[in-house]
Write an enzyme that holds these catalytic residues in place. Structure first.
Site, PDB file in Angstrom:
ATOM      1  N   ARG A  71      35.044  34.746  93.116  1.00  0.00           N
ATOM      2  CA  ARG A  71      33.752  34.729  93.808  1.00  0.00           C
ATOM      3  C   ARG A  71      32.758  35.626  93.083  1.00  0.00           C
ATOM      4  O   ARG A  71      33.122  36.400  92.195  1.00  0.00           O
ATOM      5  CB  ARG A  71      33.915  35.211  95.254  1.00  0.00           C
ATOM      6  CG  ARG A  71      34.453  36.627  95.367  1.00  0.00           C
ATOM      7  CD  ARG A  71      34.284  37.205  96.755  1.00  0.00           C
ATOM      8  NE  ARG A  71      35.012  38.463  96.912  1.00  0.00           N
ATOM      9  CZ  ARG A  71      34.603  39.637  96.472  1.00  0.00           C
ATOM     10  NH1 ARG A  71      33.454  39.741  95.807  1.00  0.00           N
ATOM     11  NH2 ARG A  71      35.326  40.729  96.660  1.00  0.00           N
ATOM     12  N   GLY A  72      31.498  35.548  93.505  1.00  0.00           N
ATOM     13  CA  GLY A  72      30.507  36.487  93.018  1.00  0.00           C
ATOM     14  C   GLY A  72      30.687  37.849  93.665  1.00  0.00           C
ATOM     15  O   GLY A  72      31.522  38.047  94.545  1.00  0.00           O
ATOM     16  N   GLY A  73      29.887  38.794  93.223  1.00  0.00           N
ATOM     17  CA  GLY A  73      29.925  40.133  93.795  1.00  0.00           C
ATOM     18  C   GLY A  73      31.000  41.003  93.175  1.00  0.00           C
ATOM     19  O   GLY A  73      31.614  40.664  92.161  1.00  0.00           O
ATOM     20  N   ARG A  74      31.254  42.150  93.807  1.00  0.00           N
ATOM     21  CA  ARG A  74      32.177  43.131  93.265  1.00  0.00           C
ATOM     22  C   ARG A  74      33.305  43.397  94.262  1.00  0.00           C
ATOM     23  O   ARG A  74      33.743  42.487  94.959  1.00  0.00           O
ATOM     24  CB  ARG A  74      31.393  44.381  92.853  1.00  0.00           C
ATOM     25  CG  ARG A  74      30.491  44.053  91.664  1.00  0.00           C
ATOM     26  CD  ARG A  74      29.409  45.055  91.365  1.00  0.00           C
ATOM     27  NE  ARG A  74      29.896  46.247  90.686  1.00  0.00           N
ATOM     28  CZ  ARG A  74      29.092  47.091  90.050  1.00  0.00           C
ATOM     29  NH1 ARG A  74      27.779  46.865  89.988  1.00  0.00           N
ATOM     30  NH2 ARG A  74      29.586  48.176  89.460  1.00  0.00           N
ATOM     31  N   HIS A  78      39.020  43.852 103.118  1.00  0.00           N
ATOM     32  CA  HIS A  78      39.190  43.037 104.320  1.00  0.00           C
ATOM     33  C   HIS A  78      40.351  43.609 105.118  1.00  0.00           C
ATOM     34  O   HIS A  78      41.309  44.139 104.543  1.00  0.00           O
ATOM     35  CB  HIS A  78      39.503  41.582 103.979  1.00  0.00           C
ATOM     36  CG  HIS A  78      38.476  40.910 103.136  1.00  0.00           C
ATOM     37  ND1 HIS A  78      37.157  40.826 103.501  1.00  0.00           N
ATOM     38  CD2 HIS A  78      38.577  40.285 101.928  1.00  0.00           C
ATOM     39  CE1 HIS A  78      36.489  40.185 102.558  1.00  0.00           C
ATOM     40  NE2 HIS A  78      37.320  39.847 101.601  1.00  0.00           N
ATOM     41  N   ALA A 146      29.180  41.857 104.253  1.00  0.00           N
ATOM     42  CA  ALA A 146      29.163  41.574 102.815  1.00  0.00           C
ATOM     43  C   ALA A 146      29.255  40.068 102.600  1.00  0.00           C
ATOM     44  O   ALA A 146      29.872  39.350 103.396  1.00  0.00           O
ATOM     45  CB  ALA A 146      30.327  42.276 102.129  1.00  0.00           C
ATOM     46  N   GLY A 148      29.886  37.099  99.392  1.00  0.00           N
ATOM     47  CA  GLY A 148      30.191  36.719  98.019  1.00  0.00           C
ATOM     48  C   GLY A 148      30.684  35.283  98.016  1.00  0.00           C
ATOM     49  O   GLY A 148      31.574  34.933  98.804  1.00  0.00           O
ATOM     50  N   GLY A 159      32.691  33.555 101.155  1.00  0.00           N
ATOM     51  CA  GLY A 159      31.683  33.619 102.212  1.00  0.00           C
ATOM     52  C   GLY A 159      31.312  35.021 102.621  1.00  0.00           C
ATOM     53  O   GLY A 159      30.844  35.798 101.801  1.00  0.00           O
ATOM     54  N   CYS A 177      31.150  46.973  97.053  1.00  0.00           N
ATOM     55  CA  CYS A 177      30.184  46.058  96.427  1.00  0.00           C
ATOM     56  C   CYS A 177      29.499  46.697  95.224  1.00  0.00           C
ATOM     57  O   CYS A 177      28.446  46.219  94.781  1.00  0.00           O
ATOM     58  CB  CYS A 177      29.154  45.571  97.438  1.00  0.00           C
ATOM     59  SG  CYS A 177      29.886  44.765  98.873  1.00  0.00           S
TER      60      CYS A 177
END
EC number: 2.3.1.181
Length: 232
Positions: A71-74, A78, A146, A148, A159, A177
């Site tokens: 996914r995107g982001g860093r 969870h 958050a 991503g 998501g 993030c």
């Protein structure tokens, strides 16, 4: 129309890798036209996941395992008490991934407003934010959700993660993030009472359906400058 599927909350939380395989299978079905647009809502057992832009310094320094994902982001966390949503939806043409992220933000901002919480976007940063206060008393942005995502063959994966009743100490071991000048918070912390993912699901459902069933509409919620930028 978007189908909202609640697949595992509280004691029935779904391990991250198992949920990732479910996402991939559903993504293939939506791409092939065998399934309709769907949002999976669940909780995970405690886990760190790292998006494609994660830097080495973002990660735990004690060797805690991290799952690298596409996914995107860093990096983020969870775990129990956090509501995770995976929209597997076909995006309209022309393809606009940023607009999809904004629609998710809009749904979450509308949910928080229903709960009596003022939240916002922050310029240059994805997710949903609350204007809070740092331990030294200075204003700071605190992320409550958050986001991503990944898009393949016009269909989304991954998501959002909304902090509901989870403890926040897991974030102390990472740079959430990749953002060093902001904090994290939860619905329960802001409201001063326990708000669980199970409490949130029926409230969030109509906001997700509205946002994701109208993919051609651009959201109107403005982004605000970061609190750190405002102090500069």
């Amino acid at each position: 129309m978007v189908d909202i599927v609640v697949t595992g909350l509280s004691a029935n939380s779904v391990p991250y890798i198992e949920a990732l395989e479910r996402q991939r299978a559903l993504h293939a079905d939506v791409v092939a036209g065998r399934a309709q647009d769907t949002v999976i809502l669940l909780e995970h057992p405690s886990v760190y996941t790292a998006g494609r832009r994660t830097e080495p310094d973002d990660r735990p320094r004690d060797g805690t395992p991290v799952i690298d994902v596409d996914r995107g982001g860093r990096i983020t966390w969870h775990g129990p008490g956090q509501l995770v949503g995976y929209p597997i939806v076909r995006l309209p043409e022309p393809l606009d991934v940023v607009a999809h992220v904004r629609r998710l933000e809009d749904a979450l901002i509308a949910l928080l407003a229903e709960l009596g919480i003022a939240s916002c976007r922050v310029d240059g940063r994805s997710g949903v934010w609350i204007r809070g206060t740092a331990p030294d008393g200075t204003p700071r942005d605190e992320k409550v959700a958050a986001i991503g995502v990944r898009v393949a063959e016009r269909v989304t994966m991954h998501g959002f993660a909304l902090n509901c009743s989870n403890a926040l100490d897991a974030y102390d071991r990472i740079v959430p993030c990749g953002i060093r000048d902001a904090g994290v918070t939860s619905l329960s912390r802001v409201l001063g009472r326990t708000v669980t993912p199970a409490d949130v699901v029926p409230l969030l459902r109509p906001h997700l359906v509205r946002a994701l069933s109208n993919g051609s509409a651009m959201p109107a919620t403005p982004a605000l400058p970061s609190a750190a930028g405002a102090r500069a």
